[in-house]
Design a protein around this motif. Structure first.
Motif, PDB file in Angstrom:
ATOM      1  N   GLY A 179      43.281  25.279  -9.206  1.00  0.00           N
ATOM      2  CA  GLY A 179      42.262  26.461  -8.373  1.00  0.00           C
ATOM      3  C   GLY A 179      43.143  26.926  -7.251  1.00  0.00           C
ATOM      4  N   ILE A 180      44.342  26.456  -6.855  1.00  0.00           N
ATOM      5  CA  ILE A 180      44.923  27.145  -5.606  1.00  0.00           C
ATOM      6  C   ILE A 180      46.564  27.548  -6.108  1.00  0.00           C
ATOM      7  CG2 ILE A 180      45.751  24.990  -4.521  1.00  0.00           C
ATOM      8  CD1 ILE A 180      44.991  26.542  -2.027  1.00  0.00           C
ATOM      9  N   VAL A 181      47.060  28.425  -5.477  1.00  0.00           N
ATOM     10  CA  VAL A 181      48.453  28.878  -5.859  1.00  0.00           C
ATOM     11  C   VAL A 181      49.193  28.156  -4.505  1.00  0.00           C
ATOM     12  CG1 VAL A 181      50.148  30.578  -6.271  1.00  0.00           C
ATOM     13  CG2 VAL A 181      47.856  30.935  -7.208  1.00  0.00           C
ATOM     14  N   ASN A 182      49.899  27.395  -4.953  1.00  0.00           N
ATOM     15  CA  ASN A 182      50.800  26.730  -3.790  1.00  0.00           C
ATOM     16  C   ASN A 182      52.134  26.075  -4.264  1.00  0.00           C
ATOM     17  OD1 ASN A 182      50.254  24.321  -5.125  1.00  0.00           O
ATOM     18  ND2 ASN A 182      48.417  23.626  -3.900  1.00  0.00           N
ATOM     19  N   GLY A 183      52.840  25.412  -3.612  1.00  0.00           N
ATOM     20  CA  GLY A 183      54.219  24.818  -3.878  1.00  0.00           C
ATOM     21  C   GLY A 183      54.284  24.012  -5.115  1.00  0.00           C
ATOM     22  N   ASN A 184      53.231  23.473  -5.567  1.00  0.00           N
ATOM     23  CA  ASN A 184      53.240  22.580  -6.672  1.00  0.00           C
ATOM     24  C   ASN A 184      53.188  23.337  -7.966  1.00  0.00           C
ATOM     25  OD1 ASN A 184      52.861  20.253  -5.229  1.00  0.00           O
ATOM     26  ND2 ASN A 184      50.477  20.390  -5.164  1.00  0.00           N
ATOM     27  N   ASP A 185      52.846  24.726  -7.961  1.00  0.00           N
ATOM     28  CA  ASP A 185      52.894  25.461  -9.074  1.00  0.00           C
ATOM     29  C   ASP A 185      54.391  25.997  -9.574  1.00  0.00           C
ATOM     30  OD1 ASP A 185      50.031  25.892  -9.677  1.00  0.00           O
ATOM     31  OD2 ASP A 185      50.047  26.624  -7.752  1.00  0.00           O
ATOM     32  N   PHE A 186      55.187  25.854  -8.403  1.00  0.00           N
ATOM     33  CA  PHE A 186      56.778  26.165  -8.687  1.00  0.00           C
ATOM     34  C   PHE A 186      57.389  24.981  -9.538  1.00  0.00           C
ATOM     35  CE2 PHE A 186      56.339  28.921  -4.731  1.00  0.00           C
ATOM     36  CZ  PHE A 186      57.029  30.043  -5.340  1.00  0.00           C
ATOM     37  N   ARG A 187      57.002  23.742  -9.492  1.00  0.00           N
ATOM     38  CA  ARG A 187      57.534  22.519 -10.287  1.00  0.00           C
ATOM     39  C   ARG A 187      57.313  23.065 -12.083  1.00  0.00           C
ATOM     40  NH1 ARG A 187      54.575  17.913  -6.921  1.00  0.00           N
ATOM     41  NH2 ARG A 187      55.749  18.127  -4.966  1.00  0.00           N
ATOM     42  N   LEU A 188      56.676  23.933 -12.245  1.00  0.00           N
ATOM     43  CA  LEU A 188      56.361  24.164 -13.915  1.00  0.00           C
ATOM     44  C   LEU A 188      57.230  25.329 -14.144  1.00  0.00           C
ATOM     45  CD1 LEU A 188      52.567  23.449 -14.188  1.00  0.00           C
ATOM     46  CD2 LEU A 188      54.422  21.976 -15.146  1.00  0.00           C
ATOM     47  N   VAL A 189      57.747  25.836 -13.199  1.00  0.00           N
ATOM     48  CA  VAL A 189      58.670  27.257 -13.489  1.00  0.00           C
ATOM     49  C   VAL A 189      59.949  26.741 -13.012  1.00  0.00           C
ATOM     50  CG1 VAL A 189      58.777  29.567 -13.407  1.00  0.00           C
ATOM     51  CG2 VAL A 189      56.593  28.687 -13.291  1.00  0.00           C
ATOM     52  N   PRO A 190      61.021  26.478 -14.201  1.00  0.00           N
ATOM     53  CA  PRO A 190      62.363  26.267 -13.623  1.00  0.00           C
ATOM     54  C   PRO A 190      63.081  27.365 -13.185  1.00  0.00           C
ATOM     55  CG  PRO A 190      62.121  26.335 -16.056  1.00  0.00           C
ATOM     56  CD  PRO A 190      60.884  26.467 -15.589  1.00  0.00           C
ATOM     57  N   GLU A 191      63.957  27.024 -12.243  1.00  0.00           N
ATOM     58  CA  GLU A 191      64.535  28.133 -11.587  1.00  0.00           C
ATOM     59  C   GLU A 191      65.713  28.528 -12.552  1.00  0.00           C
ATOM     60  OE1 GLU A 191      66.280  26.995  -7.765  1.00  0.00           O
ATOM     61  OE2 GLU A 191      64.565  25.804  -7.274  1.00  0.00           O
ATOM     62  N   PRO A 192      66.206  29.836 -12.411  1.00  0.00           N
ATOM     63  CA  PRO A 192      67.345  30.109 -13.285  1.00  0.00           C
ATOM     64  C   PRO A 192      68.627  29.209 -13.589  1.00  0.00           C
ATOM     65  CG  PRO A 192      66.318  32.159 -12.115  1.00  0.00           C
ATOM     66  CD  PRO A 192      65.806  30.751 -11.347  1.00  0.00           C
ATOM     67  N   ALA A 193      68.887  28.575 -12.155  1.00  0.00           N
ATOM     68  CA  ALA A 193      70.010  28.108 -12.130  1.00  0.00           C
ATOM     69  C   ALA A 193      69.970  26.425 -12.915  1.00  0.00           C
ATOM     70  CB  ALA A 193      70.410  27.538 -10.793  1.00  0.00           C
ATOM     71  N   THR A 194      68.712  26.263 -12.847  1.00  0.00           N
ATOM     72  CA  THR A 194      68.447  24.911 -13.790  1.00  0.00           C
ATOM     73  C   THR A 194      68.640  25.354 -15.031  1.00  0.00           C
ATOM     74  OG1 THR A 194      66.798  24.159 -11.652  1.00  0.00           O
ATOM     75  CG2 THR A 194      66.550  23.141 -14.006  1.00  0.00           C
ATOM     76  N   LEU A 195      68.131  26.311 -15.601  1.00  0.00           N
ATOM     77  CA  LEU A 195      68.051  26.646 -17.172  1.00  0.00           C
ATOM     78  C   LEU A 195      69.578  26.934 -17.395  1.00  0.00           C
ATOM     79  CD1 LEU A 195      65.259  29.382 -17.299  1.00  0.00           C
ATOM     80  CD2 LEU A 195      65.054  26.731 -17.838  1.00  0.00           C
ATOM     81  N   VAL A 196      70.420  27.394 -16.701  1.00  0.00           N
ATOM     82  CA  VAL A 196      71.712  27.521 -17.044  1.00  0.00           C
ATOM     83  C   VAL A 196      72.451  26.170 -16.808  1.00  0.00           C
ATOM     84  CG1 VAL A 196      74.119  28.458 -16.031  1.00  0.00           C
ATOM     85  CG2 VAL A 196      72.096  30.102 -15.851  1.00  0.00           C
ATOM     86  N   SER A 197      72.300  25.328 -16.002  1.00  0.00           N
ATOM     87  CA  SER A 197      72.625  24.010 -15.923  1.00  0.00           C
ATOM     88  C   SER A 197      72.300  23.297 -17.189  1.00  0.00           C
ATOM     89  CB  SER A 197      72.259  23.192 -14.849  1.00  0.00           C
ATOM     90  OG  SER A 197      72.714  23.804 -13.598  1.00  0.00           O
ATOM     91  N   PHE A 198      71.125  23.309 -17.452  1.00  0.00           N
ATOM     92  CA  PHE A 198      70.777  22.758 -18.800  1.00  0.00           C
ATOM     93  C   PHE A 198      71.391  23.247 -20.139  1.00  0.00           C
ATOM     94  CE2 PHE A 198      67.974  22.239 -22.433  1.00  0.00           C
ATOM     95  CZ  PHE A 198      67.662  21.111 -22.510  1.00  0.00           C
ATOM     96  N   ALA A 199      71.824  24.530 -20.051  1.00  0.00           N
ATOM     97  CA  ALA A 199      72.386  24.944 -21.290  1.00  0.00           C
ATOM     98  C   ALA A 199      73.711  24.510 -21.421  1.00  0.00           C
ATOM     99  CB  ALA A 199      72.219  26.792 -21.406  1.00  0.00           C
ATOM    100  N   CYS A 200      74.315  24.425 -20.070  1.00  0.00           N
ATOM    101  CA  CYS A 200      76.082  24.189 -19.925  1.00  0.00           C
ATOM    102  C   CYS A 200      75.951  22.791 -20.400  1.00  0.00           C
ATOM    103  CB  CYS A 200      76.433  24.458 -18.689  1.00  0.00           C
ATOM    104  SG  CYS A 200      76.737  26.162 -18.086  1.00  0.00           S
TER     105      CYS A 200
END
Length: 99
Positions: free
Chosen positions: A55-76
């Protein structure tokens, strides 16, 4: 009225976790939407930018959206793991042929 209810339920069921702009992809655009709507409240949950539905947009919402660097690290990491497994299978096959 019943038809509207069925369409509404189906639309909610197709939402990807972290897809706060509802484009069918979880990516950097979703992080930008969260950033743009920080602090906004939506008592009905799943408002624009509210990834976790609290019900509120806050820092907790960022946890469900990976950062691009995280995706690149995972792919590597996945590629490295696949290469190691492939190398081990090749080594086993070669040693079986020699024996």
């Amino acid at each position: 009225i019943d038809l509207d209810l069925k369409i509404h339920v189906r639309a909610i069921a197709n939402i990807l976790p972290g897809d706060v702009n509802f484009d069918g992809v979880v990516n950097e655009a979703d992080r930008a939407v969260i950033q743009a709507h920080l602090g906004q409240a939506n008592p009905h949950g799943l408002g624009i930018g509210d990834a976790n539905g609290d019900g509120i947009v806050n820092g907790n919402d960022f946890r469900l959206v990976p950062e691009p660097a995280t995706l690149v690290s995972f792919a590597c990491g996945a590629a490295l793991l696949a290469a190691v497994r492939w190398g081990r299978q090749r080594t086993r096959a070669a040693s079986t042929m020699i024996a």
